[in-house]
Design an enzyme around this catalytic site. Sequence first.
Site, PDB file in Angstrom:
ATOM      1  N   CYS A   7       0.874  -1.178   0.000  1.00 50.77           N
ATOM      2  CA  CYS A   7       0.000   0.000   0.000  1.00 50.77           C
ATOM      3  C   CYS A   7       0.908   1.224   0.000  1.00 50.77           C
ATOM      4  O   CYS A   7       2.098   1.097  -0.329  1.00 50.77           O
ATOM      5  CB  CYS A   7      -0.977  -0.004   1.179  1.00 50.77           C
ATOM      6  SG  CYS A   7      -0.186   0.129   2.803  1.00 50.77           S
ATOM      7  N   ASN A  10       2.363   1.529   4.297  1.00 54.67           N
ATOM      8  CA  ASN A  10       2.712   0.274   4.986  1.00 54.67           C
ATOM      9  C   ASN A  10       2.423   0.353   6.490  1.00 54.67           C
ATOM     10  O   ASN A  10       3.076  -0.302   7.291  1.00 54.67           O
ATOM     11  CB  ASN A  10       4.171  -0.121   4.729  1.00 54.67           C
ATOM     12  CG  ASN A  10       4.521  -1.567   5.116  1.00 54.67           C
ATOM     13  OD1 ASN A  10       5.667  -1.860   5.448  1.00 54.67           O
ATOM     14  ND2 ASN A  10       3.574  -2.469   5.090  1.00 54.67           N
ATOM     15  N   CYS A  12      -1.267   0.922   7.372  1.00 55.04           N
ATOM     16  CA  CYS A  12      -2.709   0.627   7.519  1.00 55.04           C
ATOM     17  C   CYS A  12      -3.106  -0.608   6.717  1.00 55.04           C
ATOM     18  O   CYS A  12      -3.255  -1.693   7.271  1.00 55.04           O
ATOM     19  CB  CYS A  12      -3.559   1.835   7.087  1.00 55.04           C
ATOM     20  SG  CYS A  12      -3.335   3.305   8.122  1.00 55.04           S
ATOM     21  N   ARG A  13      -3.279  -0.454   5.391  1.00 59.43           N
ATOM     22  CA  ARG A  13      -3.842  -1.559   4.601  1.00 59.43           C
ATOM     23  C   ARG A  13      -2.903  -2.752   4.466  1.00 59.43           C
ATOM     24  O   ARG A  13      -3.323  -3.905   4.669  1.00 59.43           O
ATOM     25  CB  ARG A  13      -4.240  -1.056   3.205  1.00 59.43           C
ATOM     26  CG  ARG A  13      -5.430  -0.121   3.245  1.00 59.43           C
ATOM     27  CD  ARG A  13      -5.576   0.624   1.947  1.00 59.43           C
ATOM     28  NE  ARG A  13      -4.450   1.539   1.729  1.00 59.43           N
ATOM     29  CZ  ARG A  13      -4.251   2.254   0.634  1.00 59.43           C
ATOM     30  NH1 ARG A  13      -5.109   2.132  -0.369  1.00 59.43           N
ATOM     31  NH2 ARG A  13      -3.237   3.084   0.539  1.00 59.43           N
ATOM     32  N   SER A  14      -1.631  -2.510   4.077  1.00 60.52           N
ATOM     33  CA  SER A  14      -0.787  -3.689   3.814  1.00 60.52           C
ATOM     34  C   SER A  14      -0.427  -4.484   5.067  1.00 60.52           C
ATOM     35  O   SER A  14      -0.384  -5.717   4.993  1.00 60.52           O
ATOM     36  CB  SER A  14       0.437  -3.342   2.960  1.00 60.52           C
ATOM     37  OG  SER A  14       1.237  -2.357   3.536  1.00 60.52           O
ATOM     38  N   ASP A 124      -8.148   3.707   1.095  1.00 56.79           N
ATOM     39  CA  ASP A 124      -7.208   4.120   2.132  1.00 56.79           C
ATOM     40  C   ASP A 124      -7.995   4.610   3.355  1.00 56.79           C
ATOM     41  O   ASP A 124      -8.717   5.605   3.266  1.00 56.79           O
ATOM     42  CB  ASP A 124      -6.355   5.253   1.553  1.00 56.79           C
ATOM     43  CG  ASP A 124      -5.245   5.669   2.489  1.00 56.79           C
ATOM     44  OD1 ASP A 124      -5.250   5.223   3.649  1.00 56.79           O
ATOM     45  OD2 ASP A 124      -4.391   6.450   2.046  1.00 56.79           O
TER      46      ASP A 124
HETATM   47  P1  4NP Z   1      -1.756   2.927   4.028  1.00 57.73           P
HETATM   48  O1  4NP Z   1      -2.385   4.282   4.608  1.00 57.73           O
HETATM   49  O2  4NP Z   1      -1.239   3.251   2.643  1.00 57.73           O
HETATM   50  O3  4NP Z   1      -2.932   2.002   3.989  1.00 57.73           O
HETATM   51  O4  4NP Z   1      -0.670   2.511   4.993  1.00 57.73           O
HETATM   52  C1  4NP Z   1      -1.692   5.491   4.682  1.00 57.73           C
HETATM   53  C2  4NP Z   1      -0.816   5.720   5.721  1.00 57.73           C
HETATM   54  C3  4NP Z   1      -0.168   6.933   5.812  1.00 57.73           C
HETATM   55  C4  4NP Z   1      -0.380   7.909   4.870  1.00 57.73           C
HETATM   56  C5  4NP Z   1      -1.242   7.666   3.812  1.00 57.73           C
HETATM   57  C6  4NP Z   1      -1.906   6.459   3.719  1.00 57.73           C
HETATM   58  N1  4NP Z   1       0.279   9.153   4.978  1.00 57.73           N
HETATM   59  O5  4NP Z   1      -0.086  10.086   4.218  1.00 57.73           O
HETATM   60  O6  4NP Z   1       1.198   9.321   5.803  1.00 57.73           O
END
Ligand code: 4NP
Length: 162
Positions: A7, A10, A12-14, A124
């Site tokens: 994702c 790294n 939240c989703r992954s 997301d």
């Molecule tokens: P992820 O979510 O891609 O599912 O881990 C996010 C985590 C952090 C951010 C964006 C999406 N960020 O902008 O820091």
Amino acid sequence: MKLLVICLGNICRSPMGEGALRARLAASSLAGRVEVDSAGTSGWHRGQAPDPRAIACAARHGVDIAGLRARPLQHKDFRHFDYILCADARNLDDARVLAPPDAHDRAVLWLPWAGIAGASEVPDPWYGDEADFEHSWALLDAAAQATVQRLADTVESGIIGP
Ligand code: 4NP
């Protein structure tokens, strides 16, 4: 077989996808036979534990992801992993930029690759609330379940070895 869940951050989703996949594999005939990891297309959260909301969401489903640590996707991951399972289309585009030309096809959009109907991307949940994390978890866990079934069928049919 080696699988890498991707994702953006790294955190939240992954990591939730990695946890769901590990749990589904552990409960299957493929236990101990598939390597699983996760990474982000960005290095923004390198070394960090998953977002507390992601840890709490996974825990509600009986999966402990608190020990995972974020890392960025690397060029060499395309040599090591058989599939780079991307949460959304932007992740897929960003991952493919890093791919050697002959390994481009290893990066796929996870939900359609797993045969999930109705949604092609895992949204997301970073700017969302608990319900958004639950929605992402449901999609990731469905993909994890379908992936395990797909791999188990392939092993059983003798197309790939143990
Ligand atoms: P992820 O979510 O891609 O599912 O881990 C996010 C985590 C952090 C951010 C964006 C999406 N960020 O902008 O820091």
